[in-house]
Write a protein that holds these residues in place. Structure first.
Motif, PDB file in Angstrom:
ATOM      1  N   LEU A 108       1.102  -1.334   0.423  1.00  0.00           N
ATOM      2  CA  LEU A 108      -0.126   0.630  -0.097  1.00  0.00           C
ATOM      3  C   LEU A 108       0.751   1.262   0.122  1.00  0.00           C
ATOM      4  CD1 LEU A 108      -2.673   1.558   0.479  1.00  0.00           C
ATOM      5  CD2 LEU A 108      -2.097   1.495   2.455  1.00  0.00           C
ATOM      6  N   ASP A 111       2.317   1.017  -3.692  1.00  0.00           N
ATOM      7  CA  ASP A 111       1.638   2.296  -3.944  1.00  0.00           C
ATOM      8  C   ASP A 111       0.527   3.908  -4.515  1.00  0.00           C
ATOM      9  OD1 ASP A 111       1.057  -0.199  -5.248  1.00  0.00           O
ATOM     10  OD2 ASP A 111      -0.602  -1.246  -4.624  1.00  0.00           O
ATOM     11  N   ILE A 112       0.667   3.918  -3.405  1.00  0.00           N
ATOM     12  CA  ILE A 112       0.842   5.393  -3.248  1.00  0.00           C
ATOM     13  C   ILE A 112       1.642   6.220  -3.139  1.00  0.00           C
ATOM     14  CG2 ILE A 112       0.710   6.951  -0.860  1.00  0.00           C
ATOM     15  CD1 ILE A 112      -1.042   5.214   0.652  1.00  0.00           C
ATOM     16  N   GLU A 115       2.274   6.441  -7.305  1.00  0.00           N
ATOM     17  CA  GLU A 115       0.967   7.180  -8.018  1.00  0.00           C
ATOM     18  C   GLU A 115       1.565   8.517  -7.305  1.00  0.00           C
ATOM     19  OE1 GLU A 115      -3.752   7.607  -7.542  1.00  0.00           O
ATOM     20  OE2 GLU A 115      -3.235   5.956  -6.562  1.00  0.00           O
ATOM     21  N   VAL A 133      -2.320  11.866  -2.313  1.00  0.00           N
ATOM     22  CA  VAL A 133      -2.672  10.468  -2.731  1.00  0.00           C
ATOM     23  C   VAL A 133      -2.960   9.591  -2.029  1.00  0.00           C
ATOM     24  CG1 VAL A 133      -1.621   8.284  -4.280  1.00  0.00           C
ATOM     25  CG2 VAL A 133      -1.361  10.795  -5.188  1.00  0.00           C
ATOM     26  N   GLU A 136      -6.193  10.383  -0.650  1.00  0.00           N
ATOM     27  CA  GLU A 136      -7.737  10.347  -2.291  1.00  0.00           C
ATOM     28  C   GLU A 136      -7.371   8.038  -1.681  1.00  0.00           C
ATOM     29  OE1 GLU A 136      -6.272  12.417  -5.117  1.00  0.00           O
ATOM     30  OE2 GLU A 136      -5.106  11.376  -5.377  1.00  0.00           O
ATOM     31  N   ARG A 137      -6.695   8.143  -0.933  1.00  0.00           N
ATOM     32  CA  ARG A 137      -6.455   6.321  -1.113  1.00  0.00           C
ATOM     33  C   ARG A 137      -7.373   6.137   0.034  1.00  0.00           C
ATOM     34  NH1 ARG A 137      -3.561   2.503  -3.480  1.00  0.00           N
ATOM     35  NH2 ARG A 137      -2.622   3.592  -5.375  1.00  0.00           N
ATOM     36  N   PHE A 207      -3.668   8.593   4.832  1.00  0.00           N
ATOM     37  CA  PHE A 207      -4.792   8.063   4.221  1.00  0.00           C
ATOM     38  C   PHE A 207      -5.922   7.333   5.499  1.00  0.00           C
ATOM     39  CE2 PHE A 207      -5.516   3.799   5.748  1.00  0.00           C
ATOM     40  CZ  PHE A 207      -5.903   3.411   4.041  1.00  0.00           C
TER      41      PHE A 207
END
Length: 239
Positions: A108, A111-112, A115, A133, A136-137, A207
């Motif tokens: 995770l 990925d953050i 991105e 980001v 947003e996740r 997050f």
């Protein structure tokens, strides 16, 4: 890369643990390694020959590997060997099996970060992009949780109860210190949080704040707690 992530309420990835446990057998481990080396579907006869056992015993162990989610089976192309049946063939699944105790969610975090690099906006710093980001996740996770649980109106206590379910699944190990405060006993981004605490703790807070917005818990906040011995964020009723 796909991670097996269907954890139990305590944040332990039960399917992944079962998959790894299935390999605690020399014969299964040998057949699984053989199937991966071949890079094509293999028959029961081939798997049996690879480890030196009978076809019947090989079939038993191959089906156990299928049950554990390590292999999938199909039927070989070509002429039918027996009336109405084609021989079974086996090949590894594409999923990556990962077990970490306590729970870690490095995929995770990766990925953050990836991105954020790809989606950095004009005039935005890298750190700002990462936090955006991450938020947003988290927001997407909050909307998903709300759709799944349909919690209705959320007071602070109810919002924290809803959040605890998500926190367990992500490996935060939540602990309700009071009716209006949840402490997080595990950081799923450890040990990277030790190397870059300002960056990773900021991602963590963004997050979780995004999650609270997504689940519509406007009366609860994700607060940074500098110097905390566990996770750097706690969820608490907003002042």
């Amino acid at each position: 890369m796909v991670y097996v992530t269907v954890p139990d309420p305590d944040g332990l990835d039960v399917p992944a643990i079962a998959a790894v446990a299935a390999l605690d057998d020399d014969l299964r481990r040998g057949m699984y390694a053989y199937a991966r080396r071949e890079r094509r579907p293999v028959t029961r006869d081939e798997a049996a020959a690879a480890v030196g056992i009978s076809r019947k015993l090989a079939a038993f162990h191959l089906d156990k590997l299928v049950d554990a989610g390590l292999l999938r089976f199909g039927f070989a192309a070509g002429p039918v060997v027996k009336v109405g049946r084609r021989p079974k063939v086996y090949e590894p699944v594409d999923d990556t099996i990962q077990v970490q105790l306590p729970a870690r969610r490095h995929e995770l975090l990766a990925d953050i970060l990836a991105e954020a690099v790809l989606a950095e906006e004009t005039g935005e710093t890298a750190r700002e992009a990462v936090r955006r980001v991450a938020g947003e996740r988290g927001f997407a996770a909050g909307e998903e949780e709300r759709a799944r649980t349909r919690p209705g109106r959320l007071g602070a206590e109810r919002a924290l109860t809803v959040a605890e379910g998500m926190l367990r699944r992500y490996g935060f190990e939540p602990s309700r210190d009071s009716r209006t405060c949840v402490r997080l006993r595990n950081c799923p981004f450890h040990p990277l949080a030790e190397k870059a605490p300002d960056l990773v703790c900021g991602i963590n807070q963004a997050f979780l704040a995004g999650f609270l917005n997504g689940v519509r818990a406007g009366n609860v906040e994700a607060a940074l707690v500098p110097g905390a011995a566990e996770c750097c964020v706690e969820l608490r009723q907003a002042e």
